[in-house]
Design an enzyme around this catalytic site. Structure first.
Site, short mmCIF file in Angstrom:
data_model
loop_
_atom_site.label_atom_id
_atom_site.label_comp_id
_atom_site.label_asym_id
_atom_site.label_seq_id
_atom_site.Cartn_x
_atom_site.Cartn_y
_atom_site.Cartn_z
N GLU A 167 11.28 8.63 -16.94
CA GLU A 167 10.43 9.12 -18.02
C GLU A 167 8.95 9.22 -17.64
OE1 GLU A 167 10.90 8.01 -22.01
OE2 GLU A 167 13.06 7.66 -21.89
N LEU A 214 10.99 1.65 -24.37
CA LEU A 214 12.05 2.28 -23.57
C LEU A 214 13.45 1.85 -24.03
CD1 LEU A 214 10.53 2.10 -19.96
CD2 LEU A 214 10.31 3.93 -21.66
N GLU A 274 45.74 9.25 -19.89
CA GLU A 274 47.17 9.53 -19.83
C GLU A 274 47.96 8.56 -20.71
OE1 GLU A 274 45.70 10.03 -15.49
OE2 GLU A 274 45.03 9.06 -17.33
N THR A 293 2.24 4.53 -16.50
CA THR A 293 2.86 4.93 -17.77
C THR A 293 3.14 3.70 -18.62
OG1 THR A 293 3.85 6.92 -16.83
CG2 THR A 293 4.87 6.05 -18.81
N CYS A 330 45.59 7.78 -11.66
CA CYS A 330 45.44 6.66 -10.73
C CYS A 330 46.80 6.12 -10.31
CB CYS A 330 44.59 5.56 -11.36
SG CYS A 330 45.35 4.75 -12.78
N ASP A 375 1.07 3.80 -22.06
CA ASP A 375 1.85 4.07 -23.27
C ASP A 375 2.40 2.80 -23.92
OD1 ASP A 375 1.34 6.69 -22.68
OD2 ASP A 375 3.37 7.15 -21.98
N SER A 422 4.04 -1.46 -7.50
CA SER A 422 3.95 -1.99 -6.14
C SER A 422 3.31 -3.36 -6.07
CB SER A 422 3.19 -1.02 -5.23
OG SER A 422 3.92 0.16 -5.06
N SER A 449 -1.21 10.56 -25.69
CA SER A 449 0.00 11.39 -25.61
C SER A 449 0.88 11.30 -26.86
CB SER A 449 0.83 10.97 -24.38
OG SER A 449 1.23 9.61 -24.50
#
Length: 368
Positions: free
Chosen positions: A297, A208, A56, A200, A79, A204, A225, A172
């Protein structure tokens, strides 16, 4: 064109402006504004960056003195509180705007209808609900974070025509083509966190990161974990350059936690006993940090667990015209899954695009 059609026309432009803030304004909502005098647009603006002027204010600056007696269209209720910027309602009233058309009320507790009440008390005519569905869709991640305390979860994977994300040996690179990978980097550049499972990360060895960088730098999150992510992994080696959070369980040894922390990783302990509950604790923590958009991912076990827990909101899938075969080849989604086909989750308003030789399917999961 009658007034209803005119209102919808101008609100559509305001929504187009609002979308330009994607990736720049979070955890704030995307907001666009158009000011008209008669049939003429005299001011436009959008919220360009977190902490910057609201839509605004930008539009009022462009309109100048001509805002007096004008109609202002805005995609979210103005707001009425002092935050990082002064209240927009005050600026609207002081500019002499005669009519305000709002797409949707802002559920933010310090606004929540108060902006509309304040404008009406000042003698401004207020119309609410024009293109509300489109506005809610645009700001679905913001609304989810406010309503549930959890971020918007997007799952992304690339797979072959026979539904494989890697060969039986784990190879992959590369299933999708270069154009598809460029789209993924653009997606990474507008999210707050990118999440992968430990396997992963091990298999890979990804960075990232968004290349080239986007408007946001995502926290890289590894669900591990036992905290056994190797010190030589690229995520660990670059943790002091780009943030890395390793989500571990109580079984992670003190030495592993200390090793990762010394390398620059933040170690977050999810104390729950089972995997599903731990994922819930991680998501709650990301929401507590006001992360709005989270990209998952892989791998298949992580994505499947999130789907089983009904935690995925949106998918981005790249399908390459390749066949890998193999009973033990990797699939994009594990977990328990469903029992009957009629229970399958579907995408609403899915977009299907051809990206070179790949097919890109993008959509939000239908709810209810």
């Amino acid at each position: 064109m009658d007034q209803i059609e005119l209102d919808r026309w101008h609100m559509q432009r305001a929504l187009e402006l609002a979308a330009q803030g994607e990736g720049y304004v979070e955890p704030n909502p995307m907001v666009g504004c158009v000011i008209v005098q008669g049939a003429e647009i005299i001011g436009e603006g959008w919220h360009r960056r977190f902490g910057g002027p609201h839509a605004e204010i930008e539009a009022l600056r462009m309109a100048g003195p001509r805002a007096a007696g004008a109609t202002l269209y805005v995609t979210l209720e103005p707001c009425c509180h002092q935050g990082k910027t002064p209240p927009c309602t005050r600026a609207v009233v002081e500019a002499g705007v005669a009519r305000v058309v709002v797409a949707q009320r802002d559920p933010f507790p310090e606004v929540a209808g108060g902006g509309i009440v304040e404008l009406e008390a000042a003698g401004v005519e207020v119309v609410v609900g024009v293109r509300e569905a489109e506005a809610r869709q645009l700001n679905a991640p913001y609304l989810k974070l406010l309503e549930t305390g959890r971020p918007w979860i997007m799952a992304k994977w690339a797979m072959t025509l026979d539904g494989k994300t890697a060969t039986r040996t784990g190879s992959s690179r590369w299933i999708s083509n270069e154009q598809s990978r460029a789209l993924v980097h653009r997606l990474r550049g507008r999210v707050d966190a990118i999440v992968v499972g430990r396997e992963t990360a091990r298999r890979d060895d990804p960075l990232l990161t968004a290349r080239p960088p986007g408007p946001r730098t995502a926290i890289r999150v590894v669900v591990d974990s036992r905290g056994t992510l190797a010190s030589g992994n690229r995520l660990v080696r670059t943790a002091k350059e780009v943030p890395v959070l390793v989500a571990v369980g109580p079984e992670a040894t003190r030495s592993n936690r200390q090793r990762l922390a010394k390398a620059g990783c933040e170690v977050f302990v999810c104390p729950a006993e089972n995997r599903e509950a731990r994922l819930g604790q991680l998501i709650e923590e990301l929401g507590r940090r006001r992360l709005t958009n989270v990209l998952v991912e892989g791998g298949g076990r992580l994505v499947g667990s999130l789907l089983d827990a009904n935690q995925i909101d949106e998918v981005h899938v790249f399908i390459a015209p390749k066949l890998l075969g193999g009973m033990s080849a990797v699939s994009p989604m594990a977990g328990e899954g469903i029992d009957e086909v009629y229970q399958a989750l579907t995408l609403e308003s899915a977009d299907v695009l051809q990206v070179g030789t790949d097919i890109y399917v993008h959509g939000r999961l239908a709810r209810g």
